[in-house]
Design a protein around this motif. Sequence first.
Motif, PDB file in Angstrom:
ATOM      1  N   PHE A   1       0.726  -1.059   0.160  1.00  0.00           N
ATOM      2  CA  PHE A   1      -0.049  -0.104  -0.299  1.00  0.00           C
ATOM      3  C   PHE A   1       0.883   1.057   0.293  1.00  0.00           C
ATOM      4  N   ALA A   2       1.598   0.978   1.161  1.00  0.00           N
ATOM      5  CA  ALA A   2       2.833   2.532   1.105  1.00  0.00           C
ATOM      6  C   ALA A   2       3.451   2.229  -0.355  1.00  0.00           C
TER       7      ALA A   2
ATOM      8  N   GLY B   1       3.046   5.684  -3.099  1.00  0.00           N
ATOM      9  CA  GLY B   1       4.583   6.647  -3.094  1.00  0.00           C
ATOM     10  C   GLY B   1       4.517   6.992  -3.984  1.00  0.00           C
ATOM     11  N   ILE B   2       4.138   6.015  -5.812  1.00  0.00           N
ATOM     12  CA  ILE B   2       4.186   6.096  -6.630  1.00  0.00           C
ATOM     13  C   ILE B   2       2.693   7.204  -7.048  1.00  0.00           C
ATOM     14  N   HIS B   3       2.484   6.974  -6.667  1.00  0.00           N
ATOM     15  CA  HIS B   3       1.369   7.664  -7.499  1.00  0.00           C
ATOM     16  C   HIS B   3       0.209   9.450  -6.943  1.00  0.00           C
ATOM     17  N   ASN B   4       0.855   9.358  -5.223  1.00  0.00           N
ATOM     18  CA  ASN B   4      -0.415  10.045  -5.058  1.00  0.00           C
ATOM     19  C   ASN B   4      -0.016  11.653  -5.831  1.00  0.00           C
ATOM     20  N   ASP B   5       1.177  12.359  -5.783  1.00  0.00           N
ATOM     21  CA  ASP B   5       1.763  13.639  -6.298  1.00  0.00           C
ATOM     22  C   ASP B   5       0.468  13.665  -7.475  1.00  0.00           C
TER      23      ASP B   5
ATOM     24  N   SER C   1      14.308  13.685 -13.266  1.00  0.00           N
ATOM     25  CA  SER C   1      14.335  12.957 -11.909  1.00  0.00           C
ATOM     26  C   SER C   1      13.876  13.529 -11.112  1.00  0.00           C
ATOM     27  N   THR C   2      13.731  14.442 -10.936  1.00  0.00           N
ATOM     28  CA  THR C   2      12.491  15.336  -9.739  1.00  0.00           C
ATOM     29  C   THR C   2      11.544  14.831  -9.773  1.00  0.00           C
TER      30      THR C   2
ATOM     31  N   GLN D   1       8.209  10.887  -6.016  1.00  0.00           N
ATOM     32  CA  GLN D   1       7.242   9.745  -6.078  1.00  0.00           C
ATOM     33  C   GLN D   1       8.367   9.509  -4.555  1.00  0.00           C
ATOM     34  N   GLY D   2       7.284   9.522  -3.351  1.00  0.00           N
ATOM     35  CA  GLY D   2       8.168   8.558  -2.349  1.00  0.00           C
ATOM     36  C   GLY D   2       7.346   9.074  -0.860  1.00  0.00           C
TER      37      GLY D   2
END
Lengths: 206, 81
Positions: free
Chosen positions: A19-20, A24-28, B53-54, B59-60
């Motif tokens: 889930f994390a 992390g991959i998609h939230n932004d 790269s930015t 993504q994290g």
Amino acid sequence: MDETDQLIVRLKRGDEAAFAAIYGIHNDAMVRLAHAITANRASAEEIAQDSWISIIKGIDGFEGRASLRNWIFRITANKARSRARRDGRSRPLNAAAHAGESLGDRFTADGSWAEPPALWDEITPERILAGRQAWQQVLAIIDDLPPMQQAILSLIEGGRMPAAEIAALLDTSAGNVRVQLHRARETIRDRIDRDLSHERKMKKDP
Amino acid sequence: MLSCREVCEQAQDFADGRLGPLARARIRLHLLMCRNCTSFVDQTRQTGKLIRSTLSRQQGSKVSPELMAAFRRKTGDDATD
Ligand SMILES: [Zn+2]
């Protein structure tokens, strides 16, 4: 079973690391997508959180016919759209524009250089901006772009999503997605170029 | 012969590998003779790398404790079904 299928199986089992990872991959990109649809950064954060709640609730029913990524962003876009309706905001899409427009007045009427670009090769942006961390500078430029361009940039460059899928999410054409992508990248190139020339001038006569 | 402006308008598609062989060849020919456009195309490539790269650094971001609790609750419920 590919990597995503495994991730889905792990999600359904309640694997917190999976889930994390997906978060992390998609939230932004989800926040930027919601921002583009609602034109409101604060509600965009809420919409992303709210979407995750729906994703958690719906994960058992998700059978992987659509891609997980597509499903996640569709939930986000739908929530953002109903939020925009509720708030009485229907955001006009950026009018389609000609791709070359952003090159502005760097050229003379016959198409030759009026203001030639600087050479970046000896001093790469990474190297010259290293002290201030190039990525922070680039991130600040991205955050300054129109929300629609931020969303497109984030989905294409960060998420490798095809232009046609993005167009469906944003209710526009794939052609417009590519035009907006071009504009976003050109704005960023231009800003870095200006920052670098400025920095070089400062080095010459501080 | 393409003008500098025409080359730069196609610089991103060129860098992305989205042009056909003929369009690509015409740009290469221009670049052989034009230092300014060579710089521009190079800037375009480097910008793409910097953007990627930015964004991959972005993504994290971490899951909030509330959201992780909701995930735990949901999958915990299922386990007791
Ligand atoms: Zn040229």
